[in-house]
Motif scaffolding. Structure first.
Motif, PDB file in Angstrom:
ATOM      1  N   THR A   1     -47.241   0.368  17.476  1.00 23.72           N
ATOM      2  CA  THR A   1     -47.433   1.083  18.718  1.00 23.72           C
ATOM      3  C   THR A   1     -48.630   2.015  18.633  1.00 23.72           C
ATOM      4  OG1 THR A   1     -45.040   1.243  18.566  1.00 23.72           O
ATOM      5  CG2 THR A   1     -46.087   2.224  20.514  1.00 23.72           C
ATOM      6  N   SER A   2     -48.643   2.764  17.588  1.00 29.14           N
ATOM      7  CA  SER A   2     -49.741   3.721  17.445  1.00 29.14           C
ATOM      8  C   SER A   2     -51.073   2.990  17.291  1.00 29.14           C
ATOM      9  CB  SER A   2     -49.511   4.603  16.218  1.00 29.14           C
ATOM     10  OG  SER A   2     -48.280   5.257  16.358  1.00 29.14           O
ATOM     11  N   THR A   3     -51.003   1.853  16.640  1.00 28.28           N
ATOM     12  CA  THR A   3     -52.228   1.073  16.476  1.00 28.28           C
ATOM     13  C   THR A   3     -52.766   0.698  17.845  1.00 28.28           C
ATOM     14  OG1 THR A   3     -51.271   0.157  14.482  1.00 28.28           O
ATOM     15  CG2 THR A   3     -53.203  -0.953  15.359  1.00 28.28           C
ATOM     16  N   VAL A   4     -51.883   0.162  18.629  1.00 25.50           N
ATOM     17  CA  VAL A   4     -52.316  -0.282  19.947  1.00 25.50           C
ATOM     18  C   VAL A   4     -52.796   0.904  20.766  1.00 25.50           C
ATOM     19  CG1 VAL A   4     -51.535  -1.353  22.103  1.00 25.50           C
ATOM     20  CG2 VAL A   4     -50.813  -2.278  19.898  1.00 25.50           C
TER      21      VAL A   4
ATOM     22  N   SER B   1     -61.182   3.802  17.154  1.00 25.79           N
ATOM     23  CA  SER B   1     -60.748   2.440  16.853  1.00 25.79           C
ATOM     24  C   SER B   1     -60.506   2.300  15.351  1.00 25.79           C
ATOM     25  CB  SER B   1     -61.750   1.417  17.349  1.00 25.79           C
ATOM     26  OG  SER B   1     -62.976   1.578  16.675  1.00 25.79           O
ATOM     27  N   ASP B   2     -61.284   3.006  14.545  1.00 22.35           N
ATOM     28  CA  ASP B   2     -61.042   2.998  13.105  1.00 22.35           C
ATOM     29  C   ASP B   2     -59.648   3.536  12.794  1.00 22.35           C
ATOM     30  OD1 ASP B   2     -63.449   1.938  12.533  1.00 22.35           O
ATOM     31  OD2 ASP B   2     -64.397   3.817  11.831  1.00 22.35           O
ATOM     32  N   CYS B   3     -59.311   4.569  13.519  1.00 18.70           N
ATOM     33  CA  CYS B   3     -58.029   5.218  13.255  1.00 18.70           C
ATOM     34  C   CYS B   3     -56.857   4.255  13.392  1.00 18.70           C
ATOM     35  CB  CYS B   3     -57.810   6.409  14.185  1.00 18.70           C
ATOM     36  SG  CYS B   3     -58.764   7.840  13.687  1.00 18.70           S
ATOM     37  N   ALA B   4     -57.074   3.228  14.176  1.00 17.52           N
ATOM     38  CA  ALA B   4     -56.007   2.247  14.351  1.00 17.52           C
ATOM     39  C   ALA B   4     -55.517   1.739  13.004  1.00 17.52           C
ATOM     40  CB  ALA B   4     -56.517   1.096  15.201  1.00 17.52           C
TER      41      ALA B   4
ATOM     42  N   SER C   1     -53.544 -11.958  25.661  1.00 17.49           N
ATOM     43  CA  SER C   1     -53.957 -11.558  27.003  1.00 17.49           C
ATOM     44  C   SER C   1     -54.899 -10.372  26.955  1.00 17.49           C
ATOM     45  CB  SER C   1     -52.712 -11.225  27.845  1.00 17.49           C
ATOM     46  OG  SER C   1     -52.027 -10.127  27.266  1.00 17.49           O
ATOM     47  N   ILE C   2     -54.589  -9.435  26.062  1.00 12.29           N
ATOM     48  CA  ILE C   2     -55.495  -8.281  25.959  1.00 12.29           C
ATOM     49  C   ILE C   2     -56.884  -8.745  25.541  1.00 12.29           C
ATOM     50  CG2 ILE C   2     -55.934  -6.102  24.780  1.00 12.29           C
ATOM     51  CD1 ILE C   2     -52.939  -5.794  24.418  1.00 12.29           C
ATOM     52  N   LEU C   3     -56.901  -9.614  24.566  1.00  7.83           N
ATOM     53  CA  LEU C   3     -58.176 -10.134  24.105  1.00  7.83           C
ATOM     54  C   LEU C   3     -58.898 -10.862  25.234  1.00  7.83           C
ATOM     55  CD1 LEU C   3     -57.149 -11.505  20.613  1.00  7.83           C
ATOM     56  CD2 LEU C   3     -58.680  -9.584  21.072  1.00  7.83           C
ATOM     57  N   GLN C   4     -58.118 -11.674  25.941  1.00  3.29           N
ATOM     58  CA  GLN C   4     -58.716 -12.432  27.032  1.00  3.29           C
ATOM     59  C   GLN C   4     -59.369 -11.506  28.030  1.00  3.29           C
ATOM     60  OE1 GLN C   4     -58.113 -15.981  26.760  1.00  3.29           O
ATOM     61  NE2 GLN C   4     -60.015 -15.811  27.914  1.00  3.29           N
ATOM     62  N   GLY C   5     -58.635 -10.390  28.346  1.00  2.71           N
ATOM     63  CA  GLY C   5     -59.177  -9.422  29.290  1.00  2.71           C
ATOM     64  C   GLY C   5     -60.470  -8.816  28.787  1.00  2.71           C
ATOM     65  N   LEU C   6     -60.420  -8.489  27.549  1.00  3.97           N
ATOM     66  CA  LEU C   6     -61.605  -7.856  26.937  1.00  3.97           C
ATOM     67  C   LEU C   6     -62.801  -8.792  26.958  1.00  3.97           C
ATOM     68  CD1 LEU C   6     -62.440  -5.240  25.717  1.00  3.97           C
ATOM     69  CD2 LEU C   6     -61.551  -5.994  23.504  1.00  3.97           C
ATOM     70  N   LEU C   7     -62.524 -10.045  26.654  1.00  3.55           N
ATOM     71  CA  LEU C   7     -63.612 -11.025  26.665  1.00  3.55           C
ATOM     72  C   LEU C   7     -64.212 -11.147  28.062  1.00  3.55           C
ATOM     73  CD1 LEU C   7     -62.131 -13.836  24.415  1.00  3.55           C
ATOM     74  CD2 LEU C   7     -64.311 -12.644  24.043  1.00  3.55           C
ATOM     75  N   GLU C   8     -63.340 -11.087  29.051  1.00  6.21           N
ATOM     76  CA  GLU C   8     -63.866 -11.218  30.409  1.00  6.21           C
ATOM     77  C   GLU C   8     -64.749 -10.033  30.771  1.00  6.21           C
ATOM     78  OE1 GLU C   8     -60.431 -11.968  32.865  1.00  6.21           O
ATOM     79  OE2 GLU C   8     -60.207 -13.911  31.845  1.00  6.21           O
ATOM     80  N   ILE C   9     -64.259  -8.846  30.363  1.00  3.83           N
ATOM     81  CA  ILE C   9     -65.081  -7.659  30.646  1.00  3.83           C
ATOM     82  C   ILE C   9     -66.465  -7.819  30.019  1.00  3.83           C
ATOM     83  CG2 ILE C   9     -65.340  -5.171  30.272  1.00  3.83           C
ATOM     84  CD1 ILE C   9     -62.277  -5.008  30.133  1.00  3.83           C
ATOM     85  N   ILE C  10     -66.425  -8.262  28.810  1.00  3.62           N
ATOM     86  CA  ILE C  10     -67.707  -8.395  28.106  1.00  3.62           C
ATOM     87  C   ILE C  10     -68.579  -9.443  28.786  1.00  3.62           C
ATOM     88  CG2 ILE C  10     -68.786  -9.101  25.933  1.00  3.62           C
ATOM     89  CD1 ILE C  10     -66.231  -7.976  24.560  1.00  3.62           C
ATOM     90  N   ASN C  11     -67.987 -10.573  29.077  1.00  2.00           N
ATOM     91  CA  ASN C  11     -68.781 -11.608  29.735  1.00  2.00           C
ATOM     92  C   ASN C  11     -69.359 -11.109  31.048  1.00  2.00           C
ATOM     93  OD1 ASN C  11     -68.555 -13.550  27.798  1.00  2.00           O
ATOM     94  ND2 ASN C  11     -66.563 -14.292  28.568  1.00  2.00           N
TER      95      ASN C  11
ATOM     96  N   TYR D   1     -59.723  -5.468  17.778  1.00  2.00           N
ATOM     97  CA  TYR D   1     -58.566  -6.164  18.317  1.00  2.00           C
ATOM     98  C   TYR D   1     -58.325  -7.456  17.564  1.00  2.00           C
ATOM     99  CZ  TYR D   1     -57.190  -3.359  22.384  1.00  2.00           C
ATOM    100  OH  TYR D   1     -56.695  -2.397  23.189  1.00  2.00           O
ATOM    101  N   LEU D   2     -59.428  -8.175  17.342  1.00  2.00           N
ATOM    102  CA  LEU D   2     -59.307  -9.454  16.650  1.00  2.00           C
ATOM    103  C   LEU D   2     -58.684  -9.262  15.275  1.00  2.00           C
ATOM    104  CD1 LEU D   2     -62.670 -11.195  17.591  1.00  2.00           C
ATOM    105  CD2 LEU D   2     -60.361 -11.966  18.191  1.00  2.00           C
TER     106      LEU D   2
END
Lengths: 287, 844
Positions: free
Chosen positions: B734-737, B714-717, B790-800, B776-777
């Motif tokens: 693209t590479s970041t993502v 994730s740092d490499c991003a 949407s990606i963030l939203q998904g991630l938040l749901e996973i975490i929750n 991501y943030l």
């Protein structure tokens, strides 16, 4: 028999030590004094005494102890104070010897004594002669010797061992004088424990082959404690008054002499004594 | 031996007890006689009592006890003597009467006792009576008897001296008589005291010396009496007291008396007197016995003068007026000349004290310091006197001058190496004092400083070098500011910087570390305002450190590299300021490279390259620091527009990473450094950059532990999304993502693994998710295309979901972490503006 001196209570006296060691107070005269007084003779109460006369003598005698009984009278003055007769009651007879020659001082030595006395003799035809002696003392103040004479100064020593120089301010002292001096150490190779000054008296009696010498130590006075080193100078101050000294007597009537010495004595740690004697002349400057 | 001593002790006690009981007995009869006013008897008993003092069996200590007992009893006698009505004798009569005593010791005690009364009554003139007493006391030559007798005289007469202002002045004499009396008593006492040394074999020597030491204050007290005289003036001291005391000191030729008396003289008389009589005092010193440690005495004088100068600045003018320093230093010299066998540490002590004097009195005279050092060096035959020194000084005038002065000392013998502890301490002190007082660099520049230092043994040299290093560190920045000074400094501390040739030294590890750390700190003290000079300083340091071997390099090189970096950065800042270009960015960098500072920067980078390579190559591994330094240097190079150099630095750093860093935690942190460094670089060509980024991402993916992989990837991003607002920064969304997704995937793997029952991993996965969320943030905020709500939203749901599913509760730190993240999101929502608007899409 009794005797009173003309001067009465004003008569000078002095205290001397007798043979037995007690202290006697005796009348004191000096050369040229007049010896005068009164002789009191009291016979036993109720008795009469016949006599062949009463005489009074002033005697000055030198007695040598090895020749006792052979006293030499250098003064002998006689007065007949009473002719032969009878005594019934106490009688007093005055006498007077004018300006008597009293050349020598009374002296009590080891082998000799010089004494003075007034002798009262009552001669009797029978029985014993009654005689009584009344001793008195003679002291003569000498003429002060020349005081400006040199003191005593001397260097003595034992080679490579001890070398000292001593110095006394004077060679002549009166009897109440103070000996002041100094001991100077030039070389000290021995272990000195202490040093003292002695006053020694030497009495010579007789003459020729019959000379007897007697020495006695009159005083011992420590003047140093411990061992000095080279270059040290030790003071000496010795008061003569406490000691029983007489003037120096030279050849008294060819019978005896009395000399005084200062003897400096060093004592080492093995109690060996190293000493040097120096004659001093003593004189009397007042009675 | 011990039992013998014990029995000797017992014997002493017994003798004392016997004597003491006799004294008591005689004193009893004496006092009875006194009650009866019987003078004669009292004197007789008194003499007997005093006779007990004639013993020679007692040691000084026991004798003293006996003496005190007798002393007390004599007070009764004195009181009686004072009442004429009771004995009926005049004082003079009494004075004669007591002299009839046959034994000298009792006689003199009595005489003194009467003498006191005699003077008090004023019948006798004080001067005459005292003179007589002190003269008569000569009769006592037994040392202990004499010392105590004269002590009695001294005590008894103390208040009776015809001192200025005393009631006995006038008829009784004046202060001169008082001084004369005390001096005479002193002289005699000293002679007696000295004499105790002699007599008796060597067998008892130790005991005798001990006894003498016990008695020395009896002698010294006389000097005290002298200082306490009201009438004691400088003239009197200078004209009478000092010459007489010195004469006695010199003539007594005694090892104990000479130093003791001189020291007593120094201690009891006021400094003003010493200042004005230095000549006489110093002239006397060389005349003492060669075995006497006169250095100590002189040192104590100088210490005393120095401390008085510190306490009382007014006296300094006096010192200057009498040229005290010149005299003292000449004094030291002549003492050393007179005592060729003097110990090294005595010589040192003397010079250390002289140094103390200089620093206390002449703070402004660095040349004096050099003189002292030179004298000390000469005194210890340090090499470098005469010719060597001259060649360095390059002055023909000087040469003639020096040659003239030092000619004699040159061939005095081999240098005295100081190795005993005491000597070392002194030498150390001698060298340290000027460091503490003057500025270090000037002191080090003194021509004689190294000569003195050369006297130390290597082991002790280390310590001294440390002192120097510490002094330099203590100095304000810029103390050492040119290469010559630095060279000098390094010469002095070379023992710390390199091993001696052919000698293996055992140095305690901790000490070594401490030394090297200090040396490392030293680098920061070498500061010059001028960058060229600063560079030369660095090169000089590098040159010296380079000889130190790996053990030292690991300590000394890093600070050097940091300093170089600092210099580089400051140059860069100047270049930018000059060119007026922006603070960063490729253009600015290029401008720096071609600007006037370019060559200088290049030199520095070269220097860095060498230095860090040396560090990396050192057998004792310092790989991580070396790697970090490379990275840092790379950034500098990049900012300076030296792309190939920067690339080289990265290469080197990565080589180290690959070859040398094997620990996973170390790898992880190394990687984040690499990412950080690379992230900020802007000057790379696309090709170079890609190569480096590629390697980095590859390393990240190859990390051993999954969580590490998640973080690294994730740092490499960031590598694909360079810093904002910098010209030339990367922008590869693209590479970041891709990186972020990959990280999320690995995190998911971690979650699966924990579900698979490996255990305890649930929390880890959750933490990783939150971390990735934060990444991501970050990119979301910066508007990176492809990172959308949407990606963030998904991630938040996973975490929750994870949070809810956690059976055993969630570790508090994770909760807090997540809480903070959520708060951040809320906060950003409220912020408004572009970012706020973007955040609105996220619902919590």
């Amino acid at each position: 028999m009794d005797l009173t001196y003309a001067a009465g209570p004003t008569q000078r006296t002095a205290v001397v030590k007798s043979d037995q060691g007690s202290l006697d107070t005796l009348p004191l005269f000096t050369d040229g004094d007049t010896v005068a007084g009164t002789v009191h003779i009291s016979p036993a109460p109720g008795k009469r005494v016949d006599h062949l006369g009463v005489k009074i003598e002033v005697l000055g005698q030198i007695e040598l102890y090895f020749d006792r009984g052979n006293a030499y009278d250098f003064v002998s003055l006689v007065r007949e104070v009473m002719t032969p007769g009878e005594l019934v009651s106490p009688t007093s007879v005055p006498f007077e010897f004018k300006d008597v020659q009293l050349p020598h001082e009374t002296y009590q030595g080891i082998n000799v004594r010089l004494r003075y006395a007034v002798r009262v003799t009552m001669q009797r035809s029978y029985g014993n002669t009654v005689a009584q002696e009344f001793r008195f003392l003679v002291r003569n103040a000498g003429i002060p010797p020349q005081l400006d004479g040199p003191g005593i100064k001397m260097e003595v020593g034992i080679e490579d061992c001890l070398h000292i120089e001593f110095e006394y301010a004077k060679a002549k002292y009166h009897l109440k004088d103070v000996v002041v001096g100094k001991i100077f150490f030039l070389l000290v190779r021995i272990k000195i424990k202490h040093m003292e000054v002695e006053i020694r008296r030497r009495e010579s009696t007789g003459s020729g082959p019959n000379t007897y010498n007697e020495s006695e130590t009159i005083a011992k006075y420590e003047v140093m404690d411990g061992a000095p080193v080279r270059g040290e100078s030790i003071p000496v101050r010795l008061f003569l008054s406490p000691y029983d000294l007489t003037p120096t007597y030279k050849n008294v009537s060819d019978r005896f002499s009395v000399k005084y010495y200062l003897n400096l004595v060093l004592v080492d740690e093995e109690d060996r004594r190293y000493f040097k004697q120096q004659e001093i002349t003593l004189y009397r400057h007042e009675l | 031996m011990a039992t013998m001593n014990v029995s000797a002790q017992d014997e002493q006690d017994k003798w004392l007890a016997d004597a003491s009981s006799l004294v008591k007995q005689y004193a009893f009869y004496m006092k009875r006689a006194l009650d009866d006013n019987n003078l004669r008897e009292a004197l007789k008993q008194g003499s007997l009592m005093l006779g007990e003092l004639r013993t020679i069996a007692l040691s000084p200590q026991k004798y003293y006890e006996l003496y005190m007992q007798v002393w007390n009893e004599l007070r009764h006698l004195e009181a009686f003597f004072g009442e004429e009505a009771r004995h009926g004798k005049s004082n003079l009569e009494l004075y004669e009467l007591v002299q009839h005593a046959g034994n000298i010791l009792p006689r003199l005690y009595l005489l003194i006792t009467v003498g006191v009364v005699y003077i008090k009554s004023k019948d006798g003139a004080a001067k005459d009576v005292l003179k007589d007493l002190v003269e008569m006391a000569k009769g006592v030559q037994q040392p202990i008897h004499g010392l105590f007798l004269r002590t009695y005289l001294s005590q008894a007469s103390k208040t009776l001296l015809p001192d200025t202002g005393s009631e006995y002045e006038g008829n009784g004499g004046n202060v001169n008589d008082a001084v004369e009396f005390v001096l005479q008593n002193f002289t005699e006492m000293n002679k007696l005291w000295v004499r105790m040394q002699h007599g008796g074999g060597n067998r008892d020597r130790e005991r005798r010396e001990k006894e003498r030491r016990e008695l020395r204050d009896l002698v010294g007290k006389n000097l005290l009496v002298l200082t306490q005289l009201e009438g004691m003036t400088l003239d009197l001291y200078k004209g009478t007291v000092l010459p007489r005391v010195l004469e006695q000191v010199i003539n007594c030729k005694d090892d104990i008396a000479q130093p003791y008396l001189l020291d007593a003289l120094i201690q009891v008389f006021p400094d003003e007197f010493h200042v004005q009589t230095l000549d006489a005092f110093l002239e006397a010193c060389p005349l003492l016995k060669p075995t006497v440690k006169i250095g100590n005495v002189l040192a104590s004088l100088m210490e005393r003068l120095a401390s008085s100068a510190r306490d009382n600045p007014e006296i300094v003018a006096q010192f200057v007026a009498v040229e005290a320093f010149g005299k003292l230093s000449a004094g030291c010299k002549s003492i050393i000349a007179s005592q060729p066998s003097m110990d090294a540490h005595d010589r040192l002590q003397m010079h250390a004290a002289l140094m103390g004097f200089v620093t206390a009195v002449h703070r402004d005279r660095l040349d004096y310091v050099d003189d002292v050092l030179g004298a000390c060096a000469d005194a210890l035959n340090a090499p470098g006197g005469g010719d060597e020194k001259d060649s360095k000084e390059n002055s023909s005038d000087e040469r003639v001058d020096r040659g003239g002065i030092d000619g004699g000392a040159e061939d005095a013998g081999p240098p005295m190496i100081v190795s005993d502890q005491k000597g070392v301490r002194q030498l150390h002190a001698l060298l340290t004092v000027p460091l503490d007082t003057y500025d270090v660099v000037s002191v080090l520049g003194l021509s004689n400083y190294p000569r003195v230092m050369s006297l130390l043994q290597p082991a002790n040299l280390r310590q001294m070098a440390m002192t120097i290093v510490k002094s330099v560190i203590r100095e304000p920045e810029g103390a050492v500011s040119d290469a010559t000074q630095a060279e000098t400094l390094f010469r002095f501390i070379s023992v710390l910087i390199k091993d001696r040739e052919g000698v293996a030294e055992e140095v305690d590890e901790e000490d070594f570390e401490e030394e090297q750390n200090a040396v490392a700190r030293l680098v920061h003290a070498l500061q010059s305002g001028d960058s060229d000079t600063q560079y030369r300083l660095l090169v000089a340091s590098r040159k010296h450190f380079g000889q130190g071997g790996p053990r030292r390099l690991k300590h000394t090189l890093p600070p050097l590299a940091h300093e170089a970096m600092r210099l580089g950065r400051s140059l860069l800042a100047r270049a930018r300021a000059d060119s007026g270009s922006g603070d960063s960015g490729a253009a600015a960098a290029a401008a720096a490279a071609t600007g006037p500072m370019g060559p200088a920067l290049k030199k520095i980078l070269q220097f860095l390259h060498q230095t860090i390579s040396a560090l990396a190559a050192a057998p004792v591994s310092r790989h991580e620091p070396a790697m970090r330094l490379f990275l840092e240097a790379a950034q500098l190079a990049d900012a300076s527009g030296m792309e190939p150099v920067a690339y080289e630095f990265f290469e080197r750093a990565m080589t180290i990473y690959e070859d040398e860093i094997s620990d996973s935690a170390a790898q992880r942190s190394a990687l984040s450094c690499v990412v950080g460094a690379l992230h900020s670089c802007v000057g790379f060509t696309a090709e170079s950059r890609e190569s480096l980024v590629h390697k980095t991402t590859a390393y990240s993916a190859r990390l051993l532990k999954k969580p590490d992989q998640v973080r690294a990837v994730s740092d490499c991003a960031h590598l694909f999304w360079g810093p904002d607002g910098v010209d030339g920064a990367a922008r590869d969304a693209t590479s970041t993502v891709t990186c972020l997704k990959k990280a999320l995937k690995i995190a998911g793997g971690v979650q699966q693994a924990s579900l698979g029952g490996v255990g305890g991993g649930g929390g880890d996965a959750l933490r990783l998710f939150i971390e990735v969320l934060n990444k991501y943030l970050y990119f979301f905020e910066r508007g990176c295309p492809g990172v959308d709500a949407s990606i963030l939203q998904g991630l938040l749901e996973i975490i929750n979901g994870e949070l809810a599913g956690e059976e055993h509760g969630v570790a508090p730190d994770i909760q807090a972490y997540y809480g903070a993240t959520v708060r951040h999101i809320k906060h950003q929502k409220l912020k408004g503006g572009e970012i706020g608007a973007r955040y609105q899409a996220i619902s919590l």
